[in-house]
Design a protein around this motif. Structure first.
Motif, mmCIF file in Angstrom:
data_model
loop_
_atom_site.group_PDB
_atom_site.id
_atom_site.type_symbol
_atom_site.label_atom_id
_atom_site.label_comp_id
_atom_site.label_asym_id
_atom_site.label_seq_id
_atom_site.Cartn_x
_atom_site.Cartn_y
_atom_site.Cartn_z
ATOM 1 N N GLY A 70 0.819 -1.211 0.000
ATOM 2 C CA GLY A 70 0.000 0.000 0.000
ATOM 3 C C GLY A 70 0.846 1.251 0.000
ATOM 4 N N SER A 71 2.119 1.110 0.362
ATOM 5 C CA SER A 71 3.050 2.235 0.259
ATOM 6 C C SER A 71 3.230 2.586 -1.221
ATOM 7 N N ARG A 72 3.499 3.835 -1.500
ATOM 8 C CA ARG A 72 3.737 4.238 -2.890
ATOM 9 C C ARG A 72 4.992 3.552 -3.417
ATOM 10 N N SER A 73 5.074 3.394 -4.727
ATOM 11 C CA SER A 73 6.203 2.686 -5.333
ATOM 12 C C SER A 73 7.531 3.324 -4.958
ATOM 13 N N ALA A 74 7.567 4.653 -4.892
ATOM 14 C CA ALA A 74 8.812 5.341 -4.521
ATOM 15 C C ALA A 74 9.167 5.051 -3.066
ATOM 16 N N GLN A 75 8.149 4.960 -2.221
ATOM 17 C CA GLN A 75 8.396 4.639 -0.814
ATOM 18 C C GLN A 75 8.916 3.214 -0.666
ATOM 19 N N LEU A 76 8.316 2.277 -1.402
ATOM 20 C CA LEU A 76 8.765 0.895 -1.319
ATOM 21 C C LEU A 76 10.206 0.751 -1.806
ATOM 22 N N GLU A 77 10.544 1.477 -2.850
ATOM 23 C CA GLU A 77 11.907 1.394 -3.376
ATOM 24 C C GLU A 77 12.920 1.928 -2.367
ATOM 25 N N GLU A 78 12.634 3.102 -1.795
ATOM 26 C CA GLU A 78 13.567 3.675 -0.827
ATOM 27 C C GLU A 78 13.592 2.857 0.468
ATOM 28 N N ALA A 79 12.430 2.341 0.870
ATOM 29 C CA ALA A 79 12.374 1.521 2.080
ATOM 30 C C ALA A 79 13.180 0.237 1.890
ATOM 31 N N ALA A 80 13.129 -0.339 0.688
ATOM 32 C CA ALA A 80 13.908 -1.548 0.404
ATOM 33 C C ALA A 80 15.406 -1.252 0.470
ATOM 34 N N LYS A 81 15.809 -0.104 -0.054
ATOM 35 C CA LYS A 81 17.226 0.272 0.001
ATOM 36 C C LYS A 81 17.672 0.487 1.449
ATOM 37 N N LEU A 82 16.799 1.117 2.244
ATOM 38 C CA LEU A 82 17.118 1.317 3.656
ATOM 39 C C LEU A 82 17.190 -0.029 4.376
ATOM 40 N N MET A 83 16.269 -0.929 4.072
ATOM 41 C CA MET A 83 16.311 -2.269 4.648
ATOM 42 C C MET A 83 17.639 -2.943 4.344
ATOM 43 N N ASN A 84 18.111 -2.789 3.117
ATOM 44 C CA ASN A 84 19.373 -3.429 2.734
ATOM 45 C C ASN A 84 20.525 -2.941 3.597
ATOM 46 N N GLU A 85 20.537 -1.649 3.913
ATOM 47 C CA GLU A 85 21.614 -1.120 4.755
ATOM 48 C C GLU A 85 21.499 -1.617 6.191
ATOM 49 N N ILE A 86 20.265 -1.784 6.653
ATOM 50 C CA ILE A 86 20.062 -2.313 8.004
ATOM 51 C C ILE A 86 20.499 -3.772 8.091
ATOM 52 N N LEU A 87 20.405 -4.494 6.958
ATOM 53 C CA LEU A 87 20.776 -5.910 6.922
ATOM 54 C C LEU A 87 22.268 -6.147 6.691
ATOM 55 N N ALA A 88 23.046 -5.108 6.462
ATOM 56 C CA ALA A 88 24.483 -5.280 6.261
ATOM 57 C C ALA A 88 25.097 -5.957 7.483
ATOM 58 N N PRO A 89 26.018 -6.908 7.291
ATOM 59 C CA PRO A 89 26.591 -7.642 8.426
ATOM 60 C C PRO A 89 27.099 -6.750 9.549
ATOM 61 N N ALA A 90 27.778 -5.654 9.197
ATOM 62 C CA ALA A 90 28.302 -4.766 10.240
ATOM 63 C C ALA A 90 27.172 -4.129 11.036
#
Length: 366
Positions: free
Chosen positions: A281-301
């Motif tokens: 339900g989030s806008r496509s731009a929100q989902l894209e940026e949220a996914a990128k932010l998720m990726n940084e949160i998932l970094a091993p460090a």
């Protein structure tokens, strides 16, 4: 556990592969949103309170500055925030309360069942491939990042010998000085654990709820807590002397000098995976940026830092278990191997039935 044991070796040899079947989510008490302003796309991220929020918020602030977006935060626990998310989507499916959230196993399962989650795009979240195989979600809805252990919290000034059993919650010795979480937060109130110990299954919590009902009628409980801060205050003051709780929540309190202990019950801790979800339900731009932010949160460090701040076990390949935790009972190989595992998806399907029974047979007597 030896200091050189790898995260993969630890988890693969513990018998916790069944957790890959879990769904899930948890607790709550949502605070007012705060945020970092970078302009551009606006995101709202839900993170847990206290030490659990430090690393996600730090990464979110850096991400906002680097990418020219605005990241706002909702701080609290699953128990209140998840229902608010559900309500927001019911009101307007295109305006969810948040776009990216940190949820526990119960909320993961409930949200999947209600169609709340957007799939994780591996091209935008390549770090999702680093999740240990035993903890990957086959439906691609969300990513587990860490695992916590639920055991028994107690006031060390009153209870000088650590509790040995989950059933100590019902000991007459502690009558009137026990607390837990209200329904429907069954992932944290120990009812499913007691139910399992009494021979029940996640699709019918009647045996566990019956045990709580008998105790409630005898005046065992001081009441229910609705926030982590409330639980800490009551344990510190001695208003409550014993309660089900999480190692990751309690460790910062213990490090701060609070008279609080964490006990590993003889029957085993409850294994509890946690991680991030993208909200449909989030806008496509929100989902894209949220996914990128998720990726940084998932970094091993980043996951290593989160583990160090929250006393949780990393589920991302390359993330390290902090040396300070390697000799603690809750992190020992034997403890993780013998953890009580719940079928969160099955539990989530029966939340309403269990809540109705809880309200009638337990809550009505407080």
């Amino acid at each position: 556990m030896t200091n050189h044991l790898s995260r993969r070796d630890l988890l693969r040899t513990t018998g916790v592969a069944g957790l890959s079947l879990l769904g899930g989510g948890l607790l709550s008490a949502c605070g007012a949103p705060g945020g970092s302003s970078g302009g551009g796309t606006e995101l709202t991220m839900f993170h847990w309170a206290g030490a659990q929020g430090e690393v996600p918020k730090r990464i979110g602030d850096a991400f906002a500055k680097k990418n020219g977006v605005t990241v706002r935060y909702i701080e609290g626990t699953n128990a209140e925030t998840f229902p608010k998310l559900v309500t927001s989507v019911q009101v307007n499916a295109k305006k969810p309360l948040l776009n990216l959230g940190f949820f526990n196993a119960q909320s993961f399962a409930q949200g999947a069942g209600e169609g709340l989650w957007a799939p994780v795009d591996d091209t935008l979240v390549p770090n999702a491939a680093k999740v240990l195989p035993e903890f990957r979600r086959p439906d691609g809805l969300g990513v587990y990042t860490v695992m916590d252990a639920m055991g028994i919290l107690y006031n060390t000034k009153v209870i000088t010998t650590p509790p040995k059993s989950w059933l100590d919650l019902f000991s007459p010795e502690y009558r009137g000085r026990v607390t837990t979480w209200d329904a429907p937060a069954f992932s944290v109130n120990a009812a499913p654990v007691i139910n399992k110990l009494k021979g029940g299954t996640e699709d019918d919590l009647s045996k566990g709820i019956a045990a709580f009902s008998v105790a409630a009628k005898k005046g065992q409980f001081n009441g229910f807590v609705s926030s982590i801060d409330q639980l800490r205050q009551q344990l510190n003051s001695g208003q409550v002397v014993i309660a089900p709780g999480f190692q990751g929540v309690a460790q910062p309190w213990i490090d701060a000098g609070d008279p609080i202990g964490f006990a590993v019950p003889s029957e085993g801790v409850m294994a509890f995976p946690e991680g991030f979800q993208l909200v449909k339900g989030s806008r496509s731009a929100q989902l894209e940026e949220a996914a990128k932010l998720m990726n940084e949160i998932l970094a091993p460090a980043a996951v290593s830092s989160y583990s160090a701040a929250t006393a949780t076990i990393p589920l991302i390949e390359g993330a390290e278990l902090p040396a300070a935790f390697r000799d603690k009972p809750g992190f020992q190989l034997k403890t993780v191997k013998e953890a009580i595992q719940l079928d969160w998806a099955l539990l989530a399907k029966n939340i309403q039935q269990a809540t109705d029974r809880w309200n009638r047979d337990v809550k009505a007597y407080l």
